[in-house]
Write an enzyme that holds these catalytic residues in place. Structure first.
Site, PDB file in Angstrom:
ATOM      1  CG  HIS A 180      -1.887   1.078   1.288  1.00  0.00           C
ATOM      2  ND1 HIS A 180      -2.999   1.098   0.498  1.00  0.00           N
ATOM      3  CD2 HIS A 180      -1.922   2.216   2.012  1.00  0.00           C
ATOM      4  CE1 HIS A 180      -3.691   2.196   0.740  1.00  0.00           C
ATOM      5  NE2 HIS A 180      -3.059   2.896   1.659  1.00  0.00           N
ATOM      6  CG  ASP A 221      -1.097   6.057   2.279  1.00  0.00           C
ATOM      7  OD1 ASP A 221      -2.146   5.576   1.819  1.00  0.00           O
ATOM      8  OD2 ASP A 221      -0.689   5.818   3.426  1.00  0.00           O
ATOM      9  CG  ASP A 276      -5.716   3.393   4.365  1.00  0.00           C
ATOM     10  OD1 ASP A 276      -6.407   3.488   5.387  1.00  0.00           O
ATOM     11  OD2 ASP A 276      -4.696   4.067   4.170  1.00  0.00           O
ATOM     12  CG  HIS A 333      -6.744   6.723   0.917  1.00  0.00           C
ATOM     13  ND1 HIS A 333      -6.453   5.829  -0.075  1.00  0.00           N
ATOM     14  CD2 HIS A 333      -5.813   6.524   1.872  1.00  0.00           C
ATOM     15  CE1 HIS A 333      -5.397   5.130   0.265  1.00  0.00           C
ATOM     16  NE2 HIS A 333      -4.985   5.516   1.447  1.00  0.00           N
TER      17      HIS A 333
HETATM   18 ZN   LIG Z   1      -3.581   4.645   2.719  1.00  0.00          ZN
END
Ligand SMILES: [Zn+2]
Length: 1029
Positions: free
Chosen positions: A260, A262, A372, A577
């Site tokens: 993951h 971001d 997420d 997000h």
């Molecule tokens: Zn995230």
């Protein structure tokens, strides 16, 4: 088989095995101490510090200075390039040799001008393998470059992970040397680790745990760390244990590598580009060694970055995509926030994402992937389905603070009734490590036992990137079918979901939104990002509508497809997000606001160009003529500001046809009655426009708001509407993210007057009243309350100078309505939430999100609260509250400080909000009439829809079809209707299509004399392709 006498003490045996593999205790004589063999220093190491992130080709031209292991480099966000010259000793023939590199900064190894591997201590990647078995024929002298980012996996938080970054931090090169790596020790350590974990996790209630214990103990007996020839016997004991199989019914864990990343969070966008490269190049190295290894990877934007900045790596990725190991998932441009983006933005995430995946990798994604985010709109199932996706993976709802979500595998049904098969990995993590604990949790936590026998386990360091390691793969490889553990197979989302679909008859259904009972401050934090998002969504909508009209009107007009794609992608990127929720560091906020400025500047230019193409007809002088564009699909009569001389604003009441333009000179005459504003002797002010009659006290509060026609009072007896209130806002940990329930007990009304209400504009087409209040020593509110002619709402133009710490500003309207539910606008529709706190599911929603409006109605009467840039609401009993500003200090220590401008409005109405056109008025508040210099020969209306329930949301050029318009409509009332779309444009052909704009010939287009007839189910979205002449 075991030594005599059998030892019966579970604890000593367990701890003996643990100490035998400990990296802290007894490393002088235990197995762990033998993991690395001889070491050898580097020939030389030199360094060059750069403030900017520069390309490799530029970096290697620089002047590198000698440096030493132990030196520190920085400050934060700089980059240190190292030139590493090494020579492997010839005596290490047939040994596995690593460059051991330890630093708290994130590194990337470059070799032969290519990025070759990430080195991140926090991600357990501290070795670059130079050779697995040194041959004489191999080069022994090698020159490498290491690009060291002066930030960690999670940025550089000062004191804690989410604290604002320390701008002065230094990053140390703790280790840089050649070392012999003993692979056989590693393998045996992994065997021990798995066995010890089985002992601990199965506890003393399972005989299998004791079998693992005695196996591990016997392995210690057999194994002499100083004598590698003793290892084989120990390993074969372990293998025998792992090979004892399960029964057929055992749960199946579908292991998938994942990382993951971001797109921006505790580091800026620019660093994310390097995080992608570091993480993914490491994945490619693992794939080369482990042909069974599968890695899932989302976010088209990140692929695009790697394609642009690391073309060599991108073509390697493509090769492994073809092999089915590197699996693009998700179908979206970024993993966006699931609550705040508009319906059209959600569609564009899939449109841009799916088209990218199709163009680059040959096919669309079949799964939506959003592990997420801070909640999931109830309109997502329909949008997914319309974009070719009927499967969904996420897991964030396991973070719920109050209620445990009752499913892991289920059908999620949206507000229109569309179901999608949804899976939350029961291990409650998207960054597992392949450990026994992960496998056992997956089985134990599965809330759909007996209904679903397959689960995903996503392994690999995440959030800040990093991804899987060889050790994780080795762990999973050992326990593919080991009695008492779930079966483990390296898998893919397609294989998992196909299994779940094949056996879905017992699955349950969850209807409506997936509300995250946490992080509900993210509807409000970073108000300027929220404002930028709303305004840019509106602007791009308007540019598309105006450009389509211009395209149809003038052959010479070129639709700005490329520029619009670029601007949309900036907007979509900011919907990531951790950006639109406001949970990012200050550097990211600065980038995001700059992107909004770019969209505003370029978008305004495009809008003007399109309007001018529409406007000037040759027989009329453009000169001082003023025209007005209405991009919404209904006629509007509104007050606008005209360009006046100097600072003087001229107001005019204009009528503009739906999706059309009109000349100001042809405007409707002022309609009686107009607005009047009167000050009473006691200082209160009356405002009236024939529809509403408001009484405002000196503090700007609504003492009364009358709906004139029915003589109905809106404000509850003794209450004040437009009451500002301030709350203490100290969450438990996640500062920018969370507002906790207990903040509600700290309410203080804002009543300190700076300037009492006074009349600014006494009537005519507009009346207005201004006042200002002090929030605290440093913060003030200045507001103008506006009542326009012909307008059914009263508007509050607000300016706040905000210098607070851990405070929450809201505005309240206690209204004369009793209803157990309030209604909130969401993407392409609306939904209801309770106004009471009966159950834990009700009170966990003390702060909720909505888009342009919320409404509280009883039979025959209701009140809507509209806004132009806010997303946080709460309606408790009869009090409607809009959340305005927060003041968290982490991860951005300056979040929301400064001046803010925003508008909200209150609209009382008779009858249901649908029939009172609340939805249309909320659009009107957000989509201003666009005034420009131009002359129109006659008013133009390009489109109209004959049903108030159906909203024509989008008019754009079709993707890759220059002669076609894409039209998107949705049913907004929650009703089944038939509507006719009429157009004055020359349409040759019309097709129904899906949200990816693929024509659907199976639905015939029904044409009537007045246009295209369309049927809608509640909240249904429909898209049409109109082929224009
Ligand atoms: Zn995230």
């Amino acid at each position: 088989m075991y030594h005599q006498p059998v030892l019966k003490n579970r604890r000593t045996l367990l701890e003996r095995a643990e100490k035998f593999t400990s990296d802290i205790y007894f490393t002088d004589c235990n197995l762990r101490g033998r993991l690395f063999g001889d070491t050898h220093p580097l020939e030389s190491i030199t360094a060059f510090l750069s403030e900017k992130r520069i390309p490799y080709s530029e970096a290697i031209q620089q002047n590198f200075q000698p440096c030493n292991v132990g030196d520190a480099f920085g400050p934060t966000w700089w980059t240190c390039w190292f030139k590493v010259v090494l020579k492997i000793p010839e005596a290490w023939r047939e040994k596995e040799v690593h460059l051991r590199w330890e630093s708290d900064g994130e590194g990337m190894v470059w070799r032969d001008h290519q990025p070759i591997q990430g080195l991140t201590k926090e991600g357990e990647k501290t070795s670059y393998i130079l050779t697995e078995c040194l041959k004489d024929s191999e080069p022994h002298g090698i020159t490498l470059y290491v690009e060291l980012a002066c930030n960690g996996l999670f940025g550089a938080g000062q004191g804690s992970m989410i604290a604002a970054p320390d701008p002065k931090r230094k990053f140390t090169l703790q280790k840089a040397e050649l070392v012999v790596f003993n692979r056989d020790v590693r393998e045996l350590l992994t065997d021990f680790e798995m066995l010890v974990d089985i002992v601990k996790l199965l506890g003393d209630g399972e005989q299998r745990g004791f079998q693992a214990l005695f196996t591990a103990n016997e392995m210690v007996n057999l194994c002499d760390p100083a004598n590698p020839s003793s290892f084989a016997a120990a390993r074969s004991l372990a293998q025998k244990f792992f090979a004892q199989k399960n029964g057929e019914s055992q749960h199946v864990v579908h292991a998938m590598g994942h990382c993951h990343i971001d797109s921006a969070w505790l580091w800026p966008y620019e660093e994310t580009i390097r995080k992608c490269a570091r993480s993914w190049v490491t994945v490619i190295r693992l794939m080369e060694k482990n042909p069974e290894f599968v890695f899932t990877c989302s976010q088209a934007q990140q692929f695009q970055w790697v394609k642009s900045w690391y073309p060599g790596l991108f073509s390697e990725i493509k090769r492994f995509v073809q092999k089915g190991q590197f699996i693009p998932v998700g179908g979206t441009w970024v993993e966006m926030d699931g609550n705040l983006p508009s319906g059209e933005s959600m569609v564009r995430h899939f449109l841009h994402g799916q088209n990218f995946f199709k163009d680059e990798f040959g096919h669309y994604c079949k799964e939506f992937w959003l592990p997420d985010t801070f909640g999931y709109s109830a309109q997502l199932p329909q949008i997914m389905k319309g974009c070719g996706i009927s499967r969904f993976l996420t897991q964030k709802l396991s973070w719920n603070l109050v209620n445990t979500f009752p499913h892991n595998t289920f059908f999620w049904e949206g507000i229109d009734g569309t179901p999608v098969l949804t899976h939350f990995p029961p291990g409650n993590s998207y960054e597992m490590k392949g450990k026994v604990e992960d496998l056992i949790n997956t089985v134990k936590n599965n809330k759909d036992k007996g209904r679903a026998n397959h689960s995903a386990a996503l392994f690999g360091f995440g959030d800040g990137g990093g991804g899987p390691t060889q050790l994780m793969l080795d762990r999973l490889q050992r326990v593919q079918d080991t009695d008492c553990l779930p079966k483990v197979q390296m898998s893919s989302p397609d294989v998992l979901f196909s299994q779940l679909e094949a056996d879905s008859s017992l699955l349950c259904t969850w209807v409506g939104e997936l509300f995250l009972e946490l992080h509900n401050g993210t509807y409000t934090t970073q108000a300027k990002i929220k404002l930028g998002n709303r305004q840019c969504e509106v602007l791009l909508h308007d540019v598309e509508v105006a450009s389509c009209l211009a395209l149809c009107k003038r052959d010479s007009f070129k639709y700005p497809a490329c520029k619009l794609q670029e601007l949309w992608r900036l907007l979509l990127l900011n919907q990531f997000h951790d950006v639109i929720p406001g949970s990012c560091i200050e550097m990211v906020v600065e980038d995001a606001l700059q992107y909004y400025d770019e969209i505003r500047t370029a978008g305004s230019r495009l809008l003007l160009a399109a309007c001018e193409s529409l406007g000037s007809s040759p027989d009329k002088a453009v000169g001082s003529s003023t025209a007005v564009l209405n991009t919404l699909p209904w006629e509007r009569t509104e007050v606008i500001s005209l360009p006046g001389e100097g600072t003087k604003i001229r107001l005019a009441l204009v009528r503009v046809p739906s999706v059309g333009v009109a000349q100001v000179t042809e405007m409707a005459e002022p309609i009686e009655p107009t607005v009047s504003v009167t000050m009473m002797v006691d200082g209160t002010i009356m405002m009236e426009n024939g529809l509403l009659k408001a009484t405002i006290d000196q503090k700007g509060r609504l003492m009364s708001l009358h709906l004139v026609q029915t003589n109905r009072e809106t404000i509850s007896e003794g209450g004040f509407g437009n009451q500002f209130s301030l709350f203490d806002d100290v969450p438990l940990y996640w500062d920018a993210w969370d507002v906790m329930d207990y903040h509600l007990q700290t309410r203080k009304p804002v009543i300190e007057l700076v300037e009492p209400a006074k009349i600014v504009r006494s009537g005519g087409v507009q009346g207005s009243v201004s006042f200002s209040l002090r929030i605290s020593g440093k913060s003030t509110i200045r507001q103008e309350i506006i009542l326009d002619a012909c307008c059914p709402y009263i508007k509050f133009n607000t300016q706040v100078d905000w210098e607070e710490a851990h405070k929450f500003l809201k505005v309240e309207f206690p209204v004369q309505v009793r209803s157990p539910n309030a209604t909130y606008e969401i993407q392409f529709g609306h939904l209801q939430r309770p106004t009471h706190r009966n159950t834990s599911w009700d009170w966990a929603r003390f702060e909720v999100w909505g888009h342009k409006w919320a409404d509280l109605s009883e039979h025959g009467f209701g009140v809507a609260l509209l806004n132009d840039s806010k997303y946080g609401y709460s309606v408790h009993e009869n009090i409607m509250t809009l959340s305005l500003l927060r003041a968290p200090k982490a991860p951005d220590a300056n979040a929301d400080m400064g001046r803010h401008n925003f508008t909200y409005a209150l609209m009382p109405h008779t009858g249901p909000f649908q029939e009172a056109s609340v939805i249309q008025y909320a659009y009107n508040l957000n989509f201003p009439l666009r005034v420009y210099q131009g002359a129109i020969s006659e008013p133009l209306s390009a489109f109209s829809v004959n049903s108030p329930a159906v909203i024509l949301e989008t008019i754009k050029q079709a993707e890759e079809r220059e002669n076609a318009l894409l039209i998107r409509l949705y049913e907004s009332h929650g009703s089944s209707v038939t509507a006719t779309l009429s157009t004055s444009l020359q349409v040759k052909e019309a097709w129904h299509c899906d949200l990816l704009e693929r024509p659907d010939p199976s639905i015939p287009v029904s044409k009537t004399t007045s246009g295209i007839s369309l049927t809608f189910k509640p909240f249904q979205i429909r898209s049409l392709l109109l082929i224009i002449q």
